[in-house]
Write an enzyme that holds these catalytic residues in place. Structure first.
Site: not given
Length: 476
Positions: A35, A39, A67, A101
């Site tokens: 990021g 990003k 959420g 990742e």
């Protein structure tokens, strides 16, 4: 990708391959990046350019659902992606998220496009403690990090040696993959040209691995997939040929289920193909289906003059390659024998899925009882949702029609095709009296009749007589 732009709490949770992915959408391209480095620059430019091309890329800042469980969303995006783009920037290896990742991306077996953004490929290749370079230094820093054991309350390394080695191996593997070097002579620091070439490569790879269209409203599909995987696929043995089947009435959703499974699993195989409408196409020419299969699986343009010639070609290539093949809507053993000529000689780890209305055909094709998934209709809530999406363009009934909706649901008995056809038909009527009139003279639309007729035709004489007896009993 570093999740700092999403939530401060998310970074405390490592990414695990076991995270649930069922509720998250499929993304065509996953953008793995650091990021703070890219990003708001190259990663963002790439994301928006891919959107323009009609793909659904995953970039954490744009796609993470507030959420929701961030790690499971990321795992789901990696597993569903057909192409991965890894942007290796100066502080990339400082992030556990980026490294985790990358490991998952390699495990998924989908193609990875490496972008060396202000770093050299050699920085990824040489990362052990004795080497110098930005990635070696970053991994050495990770190796020195500590945490407190919650049980013994003693200080211990935050990352064990196996994890660190896994990260080093992943970086080294990708370093040997042909990629794009921003500092190299081809680009010479030109990010615009780099962006153009990366998008071009993504388009090429996506053309090779396009997802099949599944359904406008895939209601209840995740549950069916999970059940199929649990009861059938999870019971198969690795290192062996897997021949599995889906059986059920016409219109029950066999093709829909198999298409979704194809989309989710194709990235695990280098050779994969979905051969649709076998029953219908076999009536025209079986050897043309053999030719189609050779081209789809192995990219071979072979002139096939007869079934015997096609059988020999398929026997040769299927025995030497690991494949994922779906034969959709088989209704006769001649089709199985022509398309899978020697099932005992298939390459190990090959996965064959056959769908049929006829359980007997699957059994004769070598599908064991434990490998046969008997597809049933949708449960009440999913039936209501699917029907209402077509009838009212919303997943629940209009209050004025709730009692009539229940009567139509009983008539459709969970058959997705019936729910879709009747829902679409009734969407044209706003008056209860019209719904009641159609219900009183309820007759199956032609599309459903055709599907059921094919299922009836597949029955033996005795089964047909029983079917007719039951039908007469209900008619009165």
């Amino acid at each position: 990708m570093h999740a700092s732009g999403a939530s401060s709490s998310a970074a405390a949770h490592p990414i695990h391959a076991s995270s649930s992915t069922a509720a998250h959408p499929i993304h065509g391209v996953f953008i793995n990046h650091r990021g703070p480095d890219t990003k708001k620059t190259f990663a963002s430019y790439l994301y928006r350019r891919l959107l323009v091309h009609g793909y659904r890329p995953f970039l954490d800042q744009e796609e993470l659902e507030v959420g929701s469980d961030f790690p499971s969303q990321i795992v789901g995006a990696i597993r569903s992606a057909s192409v991965h783009v890894a942007i290796f920037s100066p502080t990339y290896a400082q992030s556990q998220w980026c490294l985790d990742e990358l490991v998952l991306m390699l495990e998924s077996r989908a193609p990875i496009i490496p972008i060396f953004y202000m770093v050299d490929p050699a920085d990824l290749r040489w990362t052990d403690q004795k080497k110098k370079g930005v990635y070696a230094e970053a991994l050495n820093q990770l190796q020195m990090k500590t945490t407190v054991d919650p049980q013994t309350h003693e200080e211990k390394p935050r990352y064990d040696s196996a994890t660190l080695q896994k990260w080093r191996n992943a970086l080294s593997t990708v370093a040997d993959t042909t990629g794009f070097d921003l500092k190299g002579c081809k680009f010479n620091g030109d990010e615009g040209l780099l962006l153009h070439e990366v998008v071009k490569r993504v388009v090429e790879l996506m053309a090779e691995k396009e997802h099949l269209y599944v359904a406008k409203n895939p209601t209840g599909l995740d549950d069916k997939i999970e059940d199929f995987v649990t009861t059938v696929l999870a019971q198969q043995h690795t290192g062996e040929v897997q021949v599995v089947g889906i059986v059920g009435l016409g219109g029950i959703g066999k093709t829909t289920l198999s298409k979704e499974l194809f989309n989710r699993k194709q990235s695990e195989y280098s050779n994969f193909y979905f051969l649709s409408d076998v029953r219908e196409n076999a009536r025209i020419s079986l050897h043309s289906l053999q030719s189609k299969l050779l081209k789809g699986l192995f990219h071979l343009d072979r002139q096939i003059d007869d079934i015997h010639q096609g059988t020999e070609f398929l026997r040769q290539y299927l025995s030497s390659s690991k494949v994922f093949l779906i034969l959709d809507d088989i209704d006769h053993m001649d089709q199985v024998d022509a398309l899978l000529p020697d099932r005992n000689a298939l390459h190990k780890d090959t996965l064959i899925l056959i769908t049929s209305r006829d359980e007997g055909v699957l059994a004769r094709a070598g599908v064991k009882e434990s490998s046969m998934y008997k597809l049933t209709g949708l449960p009440y809530l999913h039936s209501q949702e699917l029907f209402c999406l077509y009838a009212f363009c919303q997943p629940y009934p209009h209050p004025m029609f709730k009692d009539l909706v229940n009567k139509y649901l009983m008539a459709c008995d969970g058959l997705p095709l019936s729910l879709i056809v009747f829902g679409a038909l009734l969407s044209e009527y706003d008056d209860r009296s019209d719904w009641e009139a159609i219900l009183d003279r309820l007759e199956l639309p032609n599309e459903i009749k055709d599907k059921l007729k094919v299922s009836y035709d597949a029955l033996g004489n005795q089964e047909r007589q029983i079917f007719l007896d039951i039908a007469c009993f209900f008619i009165g």
